[in-house]
Design an enzyme around this catalytic site. Structure first.
Site, PDB file in Angstrom:
ATOM      1  CG  ASN A 118       6.098  12.008  71.702  1.00  0.00           C
ATOM      2  OD1 ASN A 118       5.292  12.375  72.509  1.00  0.00           O
ATOM      3  ND2 ASN A 118       6.965  12.602  71.357  1.00  0.00           N
ATOM      4  CG  ASP A 167       0.016   1.580  61.125  1.00  0.00           C
ATOM      5  OD1 ASP A 167      -0.333   2.335  62.204  1.00  0.00           O
ATOM      6  OD2 ASP A 167      -0.675   1.079  60.415  1.00  0.00           O
ATOM      7  CB  VAL A 168       1.474   4.207  66.052  1.00  0.00           C
ATOM      8  CG1 VAL A 168       2.863   5.150  65.963  1.00  0.00           C
ATOM      9  CG2 VAL A 168       0.224   5.157  65.589  1.00  0.00           C
ATOM     10  CE1 TYR A 210      -3.105  16.767  70.723  1.00  0.00           C
ATOM     11  CE2 TYR A 210      -3.567  18.305  72.547  1.00  0.00           C
ATOM     12  CZ  TYR A 210      -2.677  17.699  71.570  1.00  0.00           C
ATOM     13  OH  TYR A 210      -1.249  17.646  72.156  1.00  0.00           O
TER      14      TYR A 210
END
Length: 276
Positions: free
Chosen positions: A116, A89-90, A181
């Site tokens: 990334n 889990d980032v 974004y």
């Protein structure tokens, strides 16, 4: 087949180690390729031509095979695929720490980190749901920050390293209907610059790459495209070099930033976008 092509593209004679090798699947291999060039190794391998090799390549190998290659063929080693994969889990700091610890335990250190993970939720800023905003910032900025931060102690201990962040060309311009974004990726650019200044004293370089349009799943979904729509898309998007990008356009820059060839470069974000 890919490993054969890669090896053959660089060397006239090579040895290829590959686990779980079946000489007839997924491609036929002539009988002379099967050889006992290495009498002390009982694992699978291929050699061409028989009994000679001026380079060694390895693909999809286990740890035992990797140790054998490094111990016996280090001088001839061309490339090796000695991957350690794990799902994390980032946004979980402990997950990142465990991944770094596993890397250090298996490979003896951590020289390059590329945090990334990223995703796209496309909406205009005036109408974006707060939940979507949090998701964009969490994954695209906080996840990158945590990944980099967890790599720093190991790199400091070893005397340096290279952290490479992947941003986007949208971070450098107004991006209508893509605002959350683009704003998140702008945060990645500033993160790159700030970390670079803070970590330079430890020999840790931090750089970034801002790719232009590359037909990933996110890109295709955002523009509502199908594969048959891609020809000519570079011209439609006014890309001077006339085509969309590809992963192969970005990977050499990653290699450059990871290597000592960029030893006097830090705090920079390379814009690779075909001139657009």
């Amino acid at each position: 087949a890919t490993w054969l092509e890669r090896a053959a593209g660089h060397h006239d004679r090579f040895m290829l180690f590959i686990d779980e090798f079946d000489p007839h699947e997924p491609f036929d291999v002539p009988e002379p390729w099967m050889s006992r060039y290495d009498p002390d190794w009982d694992g699978p391998k291929m050699i061409w031509p028989p009994y000679t090799a001026d380079a060694v390549a390895a693909g999809h190998i286990d740890e035992r095979t990797a140790r054998h290659i490094r111990a016996n063929y280090g001088a001839k080693l061309s490339f090796i695929d000695d991957r350690l994969g794990r799902v994390l889990d980032v946004l979980d700091v402990e997950d990142h720490r465990k991944a770094v610890a596993e890397c250090v335990d298996r490979f003896g250190g951590l020289d390059v980190a590329i945090p990334n993970a990223g995703l796209g939720i496309f909406d205009n800023l005036g109408g974006a749901a707060l939940e979507d905003w949090h998701t964009m910032v969490d994954v695209n900025v906080k996840g990158v920050f945590i990944g980099a931060q967890c790599a720093i102690p190991v790199m400091r201990q070893s005397g340096g390293g290279s952290i490479i962040n992947i941003s986007s060309q949208t971070a450098n311009r107004a991006s209508p209907f893509n605002g959350p974004y683009a704003v998140a990726k702008s945060g990645v650019n500033n993160l790159t610059q700030t970390l670079a200044v803070e970590l330079a004293r430890y020999g840790i370089r931090v750089n970034g790459i801002s790719p232009g349009p590359i037909p990933t799943e996110v890109f295709m979904e955002f523009l509502g495209l199908k594969d048959e729509d891609l020809p000519g898309m570079g011209e439609k998007l006014n890309i001077p070099l006339g085509r969309l990008g590809a992963p192969e356009d970005i990977s050499p820059a990653v290699v450059y930033l990871a290597s000592n060839a960029s030893s006097w470069m830090t705090g920079q974000t390379m814009l690779i976008n075909g001139g657009s």
